[in-house]
Every structure is written in structure tokens, then in C-alpha cells.
Design an enzyme around this catalytic site. Structure first.
Site, mmCIF file in Angstrom:
data_model
loop_
_atom_site.group_PDB
_atom_site.id
_atom_site.type_symbol
_atom_site.label_atom_id
_atom_site.label_comp_id
_atom_site.label_asym_id
_atom_site.label_seq_id
_atom_site.Cartn_x
_atom_site.Cartn_y
_atom_site.Cartn_z
ATOM 1 N N PRO A 29 -55.599 51.620 -54.822
ATOM 2 C CA PRO A 29 -55.548 52.984 -55.354
ATOM 3 C C PRO A 29 -56.442 53.091 -56.583
ATOM 4 O O PRO A 29 -56.357 52.271 -57.496
ATOM 5 C CB PRO A 29 -54.072 53.154 -55.724
ATOM 6 N N MET A 30 -57.320 54.097 -56.597
ATOM 7 C CA MET A 30 -58.217 54.316 -57.735
ATOM 8 C C MET A 30 -58.262 55.806 -58.034
ATOM 9 O O MET A 30 -58.634 56.613 -57.175
ATOM 10 C CB MET A 30 -59.626 53.798 -57.416
ATOM 11 N N ALA A 31 -57.875 56.165 -59.255
ATOM 12 C CA ALA A 31 -57.838 57.572 -59.647
ATOM 13 C C ALA A 31 -59.217 58.193 -59.529
ATOM 14 O O ALA A 31 -60.212 57.641 -60.010
ATOM 15 C CB ALA A 31 -57.319 57.701 -61.079
ATOM 16 N N CYS A 50 -52.085 50.302 -64.034
ATOM 17 C CA CYS A 50 -53.169 51.079 -64.620
ATOM 18 C C CYS A 50 -53.294 50.789 -66.115
ATOM 19 O O CYS A 50 -52.306 50.890 -66.856
ATOM 20 C CB CYS A 50 -52.931 52.571 -64.403
ATOM 21 N N LYS A 84 -47.556 47.606 -57.801
ATOM 22 C CA LYS A 84 -48.812 47.029 -58.268
ATOM 23 C C LYS A 84 -48.705 46.766 -59.767
ATOM 24 O O LYS A 84 -48.337 47.659 -60.535
ATOM 25 C CB LYS A 84 -49.992 47.965 -57.989
ATOM 26 N N GLY A 102 -58.637 42.042 -57.792
ATOM 27 C CA GLY A 102 -59.444 41.784 -58.977
ATOM 28 C C GLY A 102 -60.712 41.021 -58.663
ATOM 29 O O GLY A 102 -60.657 39.861 -58.248
ATOM 30 N N ARG A 146 -62.973 48.406 -57.173
ATOM 31 C CA ARG A 146 -64.256 48.983 -57.579
ATOM 32 C C ARG A 146 -65.419 48.578 -56.676
ATOM 33 O O ARG A 146 -66.385 49.338 -56.521
ATOM 34 C CB ARG A 146 -64.553 48.583 -59.029
#
Length: 332
Positions: free
Chosen positions: A16-18, A100, A139, A201, A225
Site C-alpha cells: 500500500p502506497m498513499a 507509515c 503492516k 523494503g 517504491r
């Protein structure tokens, strides 16, 4: 890997990435080979559930199962209600954000800030697990800082509360995304738990994913990412883990076709004005490894229409496919 009734295959998960893992991007990564794609973080605060942004984040129509939705917050009862609300709107897995590192999240004691309060963590997890009849996942990071790596403590609490899978980012909160992820803490947590553990990571290639799985003994890897501008990466990793063979990077023509499909989905999902604006960051990521990336971004960021974005994208990647340096006209 199993999460409740769901088999996650392949064992490669989009993190999940905002502002990144919206519905168009999740669907694209799933189509290209990810085993699971977790939604961007949604707030537990009911005051914001009916905003345009939240409505888009809670739109899961047509998504392949299982639909995993991440929620964030600090109040157990509010988190429980948010979990119920999202299940009513299509969530089949509820993921809780305690990883986060963003200041605006941690300043209200959400995200990774919660790792400083194990008793509160226990109350939140117990409340959410009790509130819904779908699997709950969590997470986290390795800890708050180098002197407070308490991932093992939080992991024990999570398993005892009924959490059915745990993802760990191999950094502390104070590292944000600096330095290198470490996997020894993840391996130690995996060794002590019965529930599935997912390593996260700095996993940016198929070989790195295989090495992290070997080092940690984890059940799956989570890609964050590194998938920005490379939605095919989870599928490449899955193929390598299954066969030992590395798929080549997609050709410029293939990237063009993937990106045009992504643009069409963004424009349709958000509407032209918002879709054009949101697409700009993705366009930059797709071209970021090219020497002329800065010039491309400068032009494409001035595009005001969906048609202009698509035309500039076609021209740019068609030139790359022909082996020439793209000429970048003024945007329209």
C-alpha cells in the site's frame, strides 16, 4: 501463502502506497502478475468517508479477489467501525497501517507511531479482529528507532489478537526510506510466529526478492517504491521465483502500450481534469531511467488534456522504440 480463505499466488504483493496504489494501478499490477495488491491507506475518521477522495479509495468494483483495504487510525472503536464500513463496501481483507513514517500520520499517533504503545496496539487489533468476519492483516516496521526495535513484541501481540498475516518493512520509523533495509529482524520475527510473514523494503529485482526470501524464511515479499513506473516488476519477480528465469525488461513499445492503458484507466476513473493531473507523476516514473527524463517531464507536466498526454506518450516511446532521441514538442 494463505490469508484466511484466500490463497495468495504468486507470493508477490504490491505494498500500500498513499497516492500510488489507487484502483487503476492495483488492477494493472494484478494483471501483470502481482498476487495481491493492497489499497492505499484510508482514514478511519468517519467525517472523511464521503469525500471524493475517499469514494475513489473505497471503489473496488471489478477488482480481482481478494480485495485488501488498508485503514489507519488510533482509536480502537473507531478503527473497528472503519473496518466494518470498508467490508460493507467490498473489502475482503482489512490491513492495519502501523508502518507509515509520515509526520502527518505519526503526529496523530497513527502509522508507525503506534509501535511506541504496545498496549494500544493490542486494543486496536483486538477490536478490529472482533468487528469483522474477514481476515485482518498488519503492516509494521522494525521499530520506532534503532534503540527501540520492538517488532518482535508487536508481532506476538498481533498473532495473539488473531491477525492472520504480518508485513514488516526492514527499517525503523526514524529511517523513513533512508539507508538500507535490514532483514535480520524480519527473519527473527518469522522464526517465532505461526502466521505468514511478508518481507518488505528495498526489494527491487527478482534476484533481490529471492535472496530476501532465503535470508528471512518469509512466506512472501512485498514490493513498494520499486514498482512505481514498473508495474510489471511484481510479475517479473513471480516468474523468477517460479522458474529461476529472468524476464527481460519490456521494450519501449511494450512500455508505451502498458502506459497508454494506465493513462486510459486514470482518465476514466478520475475524470479528465483530475486524471491528467494524477497521471503526471506516473508518467515521470515510467521515464525516470531515461537520460531525457527531465525534459520529458517538463513537457508532459504542461499537458492539459488526456489526448495531449496520450499523444506525447506515444511520440516519446515510439521514438525510443525506433532508437532515436525523442524530440519533445511544446505540450498542448
Amino acid at each position: 501463502m494463505r490469508i484466511g480463505p484466500y490463497i495468495i499466488d504468486p507470493k508477490v504483493i504490491l505494498a500500500p502506497m498513499a497516492g500510488v496504489t489507487d484502483k487503476p494501478f492495483r488492477q494493472l499490477c494484478k494483471r501483470l502478475g502481482a498476487g495481491l495488491a493492497v489499497s492505499e491507506m484510508t482514514t478511519s475518521d468517519p467525517r472523511f468517508w464521503h469525500t471524493a477522495k475517499s469514494r475513489h479509495r473505497m471503489d473496488h468494483a471489478g477488482e480481482p479477489e481478494p480485495v485488501s483495504v488498508q485503514i489507519a487510525g488510533t482509536v480502537p472503536e473507531v478503527m473497528a467501525e472503519a473496518a466494518r464500513f470498508n467490508v460493507d463496501h467490498g473489502a475482503q481483507i482489512i490491513d492495519i497501517n502501523m508502518g507509515c513514517p509520515a509526520k502527518k500520520v505519526c503526529n496523530v499517533w497513527a502509522g508507525s507511531a503506534l509501535m511506541r504503545e504496545p498496549a494500544l496496539v493490542a486494543r486496536i487489533l483486538e477490536a478490529v479482529v472482533k468487528a469483522v468476519d474477514v481476515p485482518v492483516t498488519l503492516k509494521i516496521r522494525t521499530g520506532w528507532d534503532a534503540d527501540h526495535r520492538n517488532a518482535a513484541e508487536i508481532a506476538r501481540i498481533a498473532e495473539a489478537a488473531g491477525v492472520q498475516a504480518l508485513a514488516i518493512h526492514g527499517r525503523t520509523r526514524d529511517q523513513h526510506y533512508a539507508g538500507s533495509a535490514e532483514y535480520a529482524t524480519i527473519a527473527a520475527v518469522k522464526a517465532m510466529l505461526k502466521i505468514p510473514v511478508i518481507a518488505n523494503g528495498d526489494i527491487d529485482s527478482p534476484r533481490k526478492a529471492a535472496r530476501v526470501l532465503a535470508e528471512t524464511g518469509c512466506d512472501a515479499v512485498m514490493i513498494g517504491r520499486a514498482a512505481q513506473g514498473r508495474p510489471w516488476l511484481p510479475g517479473q519477480i513471480a516468474h523468477y521465483l517460479a522458474t529461476g528465469e529472468e524476464r527481460p525488461e519490456p521494450s519501449p513499445a511494450a512500455v508505451r502500450d502498458i502506459l497508454l492503458g494506465h493513462l486510459h484507466a486514470l482518465h476514466a476513473f478520475y475524470g479528465e481534469d483530475a486524471g491528467v493531473r494524477i497521471a503526471r507523476k506516473h508518467l515521470g516514473w515510467y521515464a525516470r531511467d531515461r537520460p531525457e527524463n527531465a525534459a520529458f517531464r517538463a513537457v508532459v507536466n504542461r499537458a492539459q488534456t488526456a489526448e495531449a498526454q496520450r499523444r506525447l506518450t506515444c511520440d516519446y516511446f515510439d521514438a525510443l522504440a525506433a532508437g532515436v532521441v525523442p524530440e519533445l514538442p511544446e505540450a498542448a
